[in-house]
Design a protein around this motif. Structure first.
Motif, short mmCIF file in Angstrom:
data_model
loop_
_atom_site.label_atom_id
_atom_site.label_comp_id
_atom_site.label_asym_id
_atom_site.label_seq_id
_atom_site.Cartn_x
_atom_site.Cartn_y
_atom_site.Cartn_z
N LEU A 1 -5.95 7.37 3.80
CA LEU A 1 -6.46 7.12 2.48
C LEU A 1 -5.29 6.41 1.74
O LEU A 1 -4.20 6.94 1.75
N THR A 2 -5.47 5.31 1.25
CA THR A 2 -4.55 4.62 0.66
C THR A 2 -4.86 4.14 -0.79
O THR A 2 -5.93 4.05 -1.37
N GLU A 3 -3.56 3.77 -1.64
CA GLU A 3 -3.83 3.03 -2.56
C GLU A 3 -3.21 1.62 -2.63
O GLU A 3 -2.07 1.59 -1.80
N GLU A 4 -3.67 0.52 -2.75
CA GLU A 4 -3.32 -0.82 -2.48
C GLU A 4 -3.09 -1.54 -3.89
O GLU A 4 -4.00 -1.45 -4.94
N ASP A 5 -2.22 -2.53 -3.65
CA ASP A 5 -2.28 -3.48 -4.70
C ASP A 5 -1.77 -2.97 -6.02
O ASP A 5 -2.50 -3.19 -7.08
N PHE A 6 -0.78 -1.93 -5.86
CA PHE A 6 -0.37 -1.20 -7.09
C PHE A 6 -1.41 -0.50 -7.61
O PHE A 6 -1.20 -0.36 -9.02
N GLY A 7 -2.23 0.18 -6.99
CA GLY A 7 -3.09 1.07 -7.49
C GLY A 7 -4.73 0.39 -7.97
O GLY A 7 -5.53 1.14 -8.44
N ALA A 8 -4.63 -0.97 -7.70
CA ALA A 8 -5.70 -1.56 -7.96
C ALA A 8 -7.14 -1.23 -7.18
O ALA A 8 -8.20 -1.23 -7.71
N THR A 9 -6.74 -0.77 -5.93
CA THR A 9 -7.72 -0.61 -5.12
C THR A 9 -7.59 0.69 -4.24
O THR A 9 -6.13 1.06 -4.21
N PHE B 1 0.92 -1.31 0.03
CA PHE B 1 -0.04 0.15 -0.07
C PHE B 1 1.03 0.97 0.00
O PHE B 1 1.89 1.20 0.37
N SER B 2 0.35 2.23 -0.46
CA SER B 2 0.84 3.68 -0.36
C SER B 2 0.12 4.64 -0.16
O SER B 2 -1.32 4.24 0.03
N ILE B 3 0.24 5.47 0.86
CA ILE B 3 -0.44 6.54 1.58
C ILE B 3 -0.62 7.81 0.57
O ILE B 3 0.27 8.41 0.18
N ASN B 4 -2.29 8.18 0.33
CA ASN B 4 -2.40 9.45 -0.45
C ASN B 4 -2.67 10.45 0.68
O ASN B 4 -2.27 11.57 0.11
N ALA B 5 -3.17 10.27 1.69
CA ALA B 5 -3.36 11.28 2.83
C ALA B 5 -3.43 10.53 4.16
O ALA B 5 -3.89 9.54 4.28
N MET B 6 -3.11 11.45 5.24
CA MET B 6 -3.30 10.99 6.66
C MET B 6 -3.83 12.18 7.47
O MET B 6 -3.31 13.47 7.08
N GLY B 7 -4.70 11.74 8.10
CA GLY B 7 -5.19 13.18 8.82
C GLY B 7 -5.96 12.70 10.12
O GLY B 7 -5.96 11.68 10.69
#
Length: 121
Positions: free
Chosen positions: A98-106, A29-35
């Motif tokens: 907010l994340t992107e997971e599985d190389f952007g699949a979800t 996963f990668s993180i798009n936003a944290m709050g």
């Protein structure tokens, strides 16, 4: 799936300080936003502060100049340093990631369990 672990919070007198932290863990996963959001009794949940990747932090007007959000990318952790606390800051504080997971699949939208912050004399 991403798991969030919050820590911090508690009771403090007006004018005091507290720090919240929220660590995200999982696979691919990668993180798009944290709050951070908060919800006081009888009120709706409201945004406190957010860091969107690649952007500067945003704060609610009510906490500007008193709260600082920061992020440790290596640890996938977000912090909320709260200074000059007021009784009206009393609420349950929730971490949101907010994340992107599985190389952007979800995409994911995750919430922590919440941390009680009580400001009173």
């Amino acid at each position: 799936q991403v798991q969030l672990v919050e820590s911090g919070g508690g009771w403090v007198q007006p004018g005091g300080s507290l720090r919240l932290s929220c660590a995200a863990s999982g696979r691919r996963f990668s993180i798009n936003a944290m709050g951070w959001y908060r919800q006081a009794p009888g009120k709706q949940r409201e945004l406190v502060a957010v860091i969107v990747s690649g952007s500067t932090p945003n704060y609610a007007d009510s906490v500007k100049g008193r709260f600082t959000i920061s992020r440790d990318n290596a640890k996938n952790t977000v912090y909320l340093q709260m200074n000059s606390l007021k009784p009206e800051d009393t609420a349950v504080y929730y971490c949101n990631v907010l994340t992107e997971e599985d190389f952007g699949a979800t995409q994911g939208d995750y919430w922590g369990r919440g941390a009680q912050v009580t400001v009173s004399s």
